[in-house]
Write an enzyme that holds these catalytic residues in place. Sequence first.
Site, PDB file in Angstrom:
ATOM      1  N   LEU A  69     -30.407  74.929 -34.635  1.00  0.00           N
ATOM      2  CA  LEU A  69     -29.596  75.254 -33.463  1.00  0.00           C
ATOM      3  C   LEU A  69     -28.118  75.158 -33.799  1.00  0.00           C
ATOM      4  O   LEU A  69     -27.690  74.214 -34.469  1.00  0.00           O
ATOM      5  CB  LEU A  69     -29.916  74.256 -32.339  1.00  0.00           C
ATOM      6  CG  LEU A  69     -29.089  74.344 -31.060  1.00  0.00           C
ATOM      7  CD1 LEU A  69     -29.544  75.544 -30.216  1.00  0.00           C
ATOM      8  CD2 LEU A  69     -29.223  73.063 -30.251  1.00  0.00           C
ATOM      9  N   CYS A  70     -27.341  76.141 -33.338  1.00  0.00           N
ATOM     10  CA  CYS A  70     -25.882  76.062 -33.413  1.00  0.00           C
ATOM     11  C   CYS A  70     -25.319  76.591 -32.099  1.00  0.00           C
ATOM     12  O   CYS A  70     -25.987  76.517 -31.073  1.00  0.00           O
ATOM     13  CB  CYS A  70     -25.347  76.800 -34.635  1.00  0.00           C
ATOM     14  SG  CYS A  70     -25.552  78.591 -34.581  1.00  0.00           S
ATOM     15  N   HIS A  71     -24.108  77.146 -32.118  1.00  0.00           N
ATOM     16  CA  HIS A  71     -23.498  77.616 -30.875  1.00  0.00           C
ATOM     17  C   HIS A  71     -24.111  78.929 -30.401  1.00  0.00           C
ATOM     18  O   HIS A  71     -24.545  79.040 -29.261  1.00  0.00           O
ATOM     19  CB  HIS A  71     -21.990  77.762 -31.068  1.00  0.00           C
ATOM     20  CG  HIS A  71     -21.244  78.031 -29.805  1.00  0.00           C
ATOM     21  ND1 HIS A  71     -19.957  78.472 -29.793  1.00  0.00           N
ATOM     22  CD2 HIS A  71     -21.600  77.919 -28.499  1.00  0.00           C
ATOM     23  CE1 HIS A  71     -19.553  78.625 -28.533  1.00  0.00           C
ATOM     24  NE2 HIS A  71     -20.537  78.290 -27.730  1.00  0.00           N
ATOM     25  N   GLY A  73     -26.181  81.009 -32.866  1.00  0.00           N
ATOM     26  CA  GLY A  73     -27.328  81.361 -33.686  1.00  0.00           C
ATOM     27  C   GLY A  73     -27.033  81.808 -35.101  1.00  0.00           C
ATOM     28  O   GLY A  73     -27.953  81.942 -35.904  1.00  0.00           O
ATOM     29  N   ILE A  98     -27.030  77.173 -28.545  1.00  0.00           N
ATOM     30  CA  ILE A  98     -26.935  76.322 -27.358  1.00  0.00           C
ATOM     31  C   ILE A  98     -26.357  77.095 -26.174  1.00  0.00           C
ATOM     32  O   ILE A  98     -26.605  76.748 -25.014  1.00  0.00           O
ATOM     33  CB  ILE A  98     -26.138  75.032 -27.644  1.00  0.00           C
ATOM     34  CG1 ILE A  98     -26.418  74.005 -26.548  1.00  0.00           C
ATOM     35  CG2 ILE A  98     -24.657  75.319 -27.810  1.00  0.00           C
ATOM     36  CD1 ILE A  98     -26.170  72.584 -26.923  1.00  0.00           C
TER      37      ILE A  98
END
Length: 112
Positions: A69-71, A73, A98
Site C-alpha cells: 500500500l502507498c498513496h 499505488g 490509501i
Amino acid sequence: MIDQVRPADLAAWFAQHPEAPPVLLDVREPWELQTASVAPQGFTLVAIPMNEIPARLAELDEGQRIACLCHHGARSQRVAAFLSQNGFAELANVAGGIDAWSAQHDPSVPRY
C-alpha cells in the site's frame, strides 16, 4: 504478475490462502502515516518506507501473503515487483492506494 486488489476486496484476497499470515505492507513515508493510516482488521500492518525495503527485507517472511500500500499505488507496485524478484510469491498491490481506501472503503481515513 502482481495481483491488483481494490481496498474493498482485500479481505477476500487474504482469505484465498488462510494458511499464509496476512500482511498489509505500507511503504509510505512516516509523515504520510501520521496523516492517514489504515486500522489493521484481520491482517498485520507493517510500515516500511519504500527506500528502506532492501535493507529491511529480512523483516518480511516469504510465507506471508503481502499486500503493498502507498498513496495512489505506484510505489507499492514497485515494492511488490521488488519482493517478487526476491522470492516472495503471495503478493498484491492495493489498487489506488490509501486514497482509494478512503474513497471506496473507509471514509474515516483522511485523504491528502
